[in-house]
Design a protein around this motif. Structure first.
Motif, PDB file in Angstrom:
ATOM      1  N   ARG A  11     -34.487  80.840  -0.622  1.00 41.32           N
ATOM      2  CA  ARG A  11     -35.254  80.809   0.610  1.00 41.32           C
ATOM      3  C   ARG A  11     -35.605  79.395   1.075  1.00 41.32           C
ATOM      4  O   ARG A  11     -35.476  79.067   2.248  1.00 41.32           O
ATOM      5  CB  ARG A  11     -36.556  81.613   0.433  1.00 41.32           C
ATOM      6  CG  ARG A  11     -36.358  83.077   0.067  1.00 41.32           C
ATOM      7  CD  ARG A  11     -35.453  83.796   1.041  1.00 41.32           C
ATOM      8  NE  ARG A  11     -35.841  83.651   2.437  1.00 41.32           N
ATOM      9  CZ  ARG A  11     -35.088  84.027   3.459  1.00 41.32           C
ATOM     10  NH1 ARG A  11     -33.901  84.540   3.259  1.00 41.32           N
ATOM     11  NH2 ARG A  11     -35.520  83.881   4.690  1.00 41.32           N
ATOM     12  N   GLN A  24     -26.911  87.291   9.361  1.00 47.26           N
ATOM     13  CA  GLN A  24     -25.861  88.102   8.750  1.00 47.26           C
ATOM     14  C   GLN A  24     -25.459  89.277   9.629  1.00 47.26           C
ATOM     15  O   GLN A  24     -26.267  89.831  10.380  1.00 47.26           O
ATOM     16  CB  GLN A  24     -26.336  88.627   7.385  1.00 47.26           C
ATOM     17  CG  GLN A  24     -25.265  89.391   6.610  1.00 47.26           C
ATOM     18  CD  GLN A  24     -25.695  89.692   5.190  1.00 47.26           C
ATOM     19  OE1 GLN A  24     -26.827  89.424   4.799  1.00 47.26           O
ATOM     20  NE2 GLN A  24     -24.789  90.245   4.404  1.00 47.26           N
ATOM     21  N   TYR A  57     -30.555  82.120   7.333  1.00 46.94           N
ATOM     22  CA  TYR A  57     -29.436  83.053   7.330  1.00 46.94           C
ATOM     23  C   TYR A  57     -29.383  83.896   8.600  1.00 46.94           C
ATOM     24  O   TYR A  57     -30.424  84.265   9.158  1.00 46.94           O
ATOM     25  CB  TYR A  57     -29.558  84.027   6.139  1.00 46.94           C
ATOM     26  CG  TYR A  57     -29.681  83.359   4.798  1.00 46.94           C
ATOM     27  CD1 TYR A  57     -28.567  82.847   4.144  1.00 46.94           C
ATOM     28  CD2 TYR A  57     -30.926  83.259   4.171  1.00 46.94           C
ATOM     29  CE1 TYR A  57     -28.686  82.238   2.898  1.00 46.94           C
ATOM     30  CE2 TYR A  57     -31.051  82.657   2.934  1.00 46.94           C
ATOM     31  CZ  TYR A  57     -29.929  82.148   2.297  1.00 46.94           C
ATOM     32  OH  TYR A  57     -30.044  81.549   1.074  1.00 46.94           O
ATOM     33  N   ILE A  74     -25.010  80.473   7.324  1.00 46.50           N
ATOM     34  CA  ILE A  74     -26.085  79.867   6.543  1.00 46.50           C
ATOM     35  C   ILE A  74     -26.299  78.428   7.000  1.00 46.50           C
ATOM     36  O   ILE A  74     -25.354  77.725   7.355  1.00 46.50           O
ATOM     37  CB  ILE A  74     -25.812  79.905   5.027  1.00 46.50           C
ATOM     38  CG1 ILE A  74     -24.646  78.985   4.657  1.00 46.50           C
ATOM     39  CG2 ILE A  74     -25.513  81.321   4.556  1.00 46.50           C
ATOM     40  CD1 ILE A  74     -24.456  78.804   3.158  1.00 46.50           C
ATOM     41  N   THR A  80     -24.136  88.529  -1.023  1.00 47.69           N
ATOM     42  CA  THR A  80     -25.190  88.082  -0.108  1.00 47.69           C
ATOM     43  C   THR A  80     -26.563  88.582  -0.532  1.00 47.69           C
ATOM     44  O   THR A  80     -27.571  87.945  -0.223  1.00 47.69           O
ATOM     45  CB  THR A  80     -24.905  88.509   1.344  1.00 47.69           C
ATOM     46  OG1 THR A  80     -24.768  89.935   1.423  1.00 47.69           O
ATOM     47  CG2 THR A  80     -23.637  87.853   1.861  1.00 47.69           C
ATOM     48  N   HIS A  81     -26.630  89.715  -1.239  1.00 49.43           N
ATOM     49  CA  HIS A  81     -27.915  90.172  -1.768  1.00 49.43           C
ATOM     50  C   HIS A  81     -28.508  89.110  -2.700  1.00 49.43           C
ATOM     51  O   HIS A  81     -29.726  88.920  -2.757  1.00 49.43           O
ATOM     52  CB  HIS A  81     -27.753  91.486  -2.541  1.00 49.43           C
ATOM     53  CG  HIS A  81     -27.433  92.664  -1.673  1.00 49.43           C
ATOM     54  ND1 HIS A  81     -27.726  92.704  -0.327  1.00 49.43           N
ATOM     55  CD2 HIS A  81     -26.845  93.856  -1.958  1.00 49.43           C
ATOM     56  CE1 HIS A  81     -27.338  93.853   0.169  1.00 49.43           C
ATOM     57  NE2 HIS A  81     -26.789  94.576  -0.796  1.00 49.43           N
ATOM     58  N   ILE A  89     -21.662  85.957   7.232  1.00 49.34           N
ATOM     59  CA  ILE A  89     -23.015  85.413   7.259  1.00 49.34           C
ATOM     60  C   ILE A  89     -22.966  83.935   7.630  1.00 49.34           C
ATOM     61  O   ILE A  89     -22.080  83.194   7.183  1.00 49.34           O
ATOM     62  CB  ILE A  89     -23.715  85.618   5.896  1.00 49.34           C
ATOM     63  CG1 ILE A  89     -25.185  85.202   5.955  1.00 49.34           C
ATOM     64  CG2 ILE A  89     -22.986  84.909   4.767  1.00 49.34           C
ATOM     65  CD1 ILE A  89     -25.994  85.638   4.735  1.00 49.34           C
ATOM     66  N   VAL A 140     -29.313  85.436  -0.500  1.00 50.38           N
ATOM     67  CA  VAL A 140     -30.510  85.330   0.336  1.00 50.38           C
ATOM     68  C   VAL A 140     -31.799  85.203  -0.477  1.00 50.38           C
ATOM     69  O   VAL A 140     -32.875  85.048   0.101  1.00 50.38           O
ATOM     70  CB  VAL A 140     -30.619  86.514   1.321  1.00 50.38           C
ATOM     71  CG1 VAL A 140     -29.441  86.518   2.277  1.00 50.38           C
ATOM     72  CG2 VAL A 140     -30.719  87.856   0.585  1.00 50.38           C
ATOM     73  N   ARG A 141     -31.700  85.231  -1.784  1.00 49.40           N
ATOM     74  CA  ARG A 141     -32.872  84.945  -2.613  1.00 49.40           C
ATOM     75  C   ARG A 141     -33.221  83.460  -2.566  1.00 49.40           C
ATOM     76  O   ARG A 141     -34.332  83.068  -2.933  1.00 49.40           O
ATOM     77  CB  ARG A 141     -32.618  85.368  -4.059  1.00 49.40           C
ATOM     78  CG  ARG A 141     -32.444  86.866  -4.238  1.00 49.40           C
ATOM     79  CD  ARG A 141     -32.041  87.201  -5.664  1.00 49.40           C
ATOM     80  NE  ARG A 141     -31.778  88.636  -5.822  1.00 49.40           N
ATOM     81  CZ  ARG A 141     -31.228  89.173  -6.899  1.00 49.40           C
ATOM     82  NH1 ARG A 141     -30.890  88.397  -7.916  1.00 49.40           N
ATOM     83  NH2 ARG A 141     -31.014  90.473  -6.974  1.00 49.40           N
TER      84      ARG A 141
END
Length: 253
Positions: A107, A114, A112, A193, A100-101, A191, A104-105
């Motif tokens: 955009r 989470q 999102y 989305i 997830t790091h 999460i 989430v880039r």
């Protein structure tokens, strides 16, 4: 020594919905008619959005292309802005914090929500095992031992850190913020989305083909399966290809 391994799951909880009666009534009030040629709700939303740009409705103005061909032409010409009108909301579970790091880039066209480690107790956390580690028994034992030590440290911090002078709510936030620093990237998370079709196409293109990133490919391929069932014409130029290890990747044809 035991750890709980997470199972990956993805569920669509919201999908495109087209009120065709309202749209047709609007067209009639404007003196237009629309010759429909098939397609699902998402695909018809894309078609009418494109046609509104030129008011190309009716037998004298509509091209002979059916819905599928109309969309394929839009995509081939790079006119993908109309794909932004349809979106899906999907719940992901059994994915790692490390994944997830990266996710989430993305955009533009994504939203999102989470699971928060500041409010959720991770004392019974599950963990995502990379396939390359899982298939190596000795390596997995060493990996699992490290994971267990991290989780044990988390539990110890939660139990032993002195309560601060903050309010109960903020004290708990401070405590779990300290404790979560001991958790690894492999910690399972959940999460929600939401993404539109254009954003998903970009995601599939740049992430679905990463042979060295198994989890990103896993998620991309699953999302592709889910959304292409609803709107195959919007993703017609992507295909799932099986790799030597039995996993899959996405290729844009």
């Amino acid at each position: 020594m035991k750890i709980k391994c997470a199972n990956f799951e993805a569920v669509v909880i919201s999908r495109p919905s087209f009120d065709d009666i309202a749209f047709i009534n609007f067209l009639e009030s404007q003196g237009f008619d629309w010759i429909r040629s098939g397609g699902g709700e998402a695909e018809e939303i894309v078609e009418v959005s494109g046609r509104v740009c030129y008011l190309s409705f009716g037998k004298n103005k509509q091209s002979p292309r059916d819905n599928k061909s109309y969309i394929a032409n839009l995509i081939s010409q790079g006119h993908e802005s109309v794909l932004e009108h349809v979106n899906w909301t999907i719940m992901l579970s059994g994915v790692s914090r490390g994944f997830t790091h990266q996710l989430v880039r993305h955009r533009v066209g994504f939203a999102y929500s989470q699971l928060s480690q500041q409010y959720h107790d991770e004392s019974e956390a599950h963990f995502v095992v990379p396939p390359s580690i899982k298939k190596n028994k000795e390596l997995f034992i060493e990996w699992a031992d490290d994971i267990y030590r991290s989780l044990s440290t988390y539990r110890k911090i939660v139990k032993t850190v002195e309560k601060s002078e903050l309010s109960d709510k903020e004290s708990m936030r401070e405590l779990r913020t300290a404790a979560r620093s001991a958790l690894p990237n492999a910690t399972e998370t959940k999460i929600v989305i939401t993404a539109n079709a254009r954003a998903l196409r970009h995601f599939f293109d740049v992430r679905g083909c990463l042979e060295g990133d198994w989890e990103m490919r896993q998620v991309a391929c699953k999302l592709f399966d889910l959304v292409s069932c609803d709107a195959p014409s919007l993703f017609y130029d992507f295909k799932k290809i099986e790799m030597q290890d039995g996993s899959f990747k996405l290729l844009k044809t």
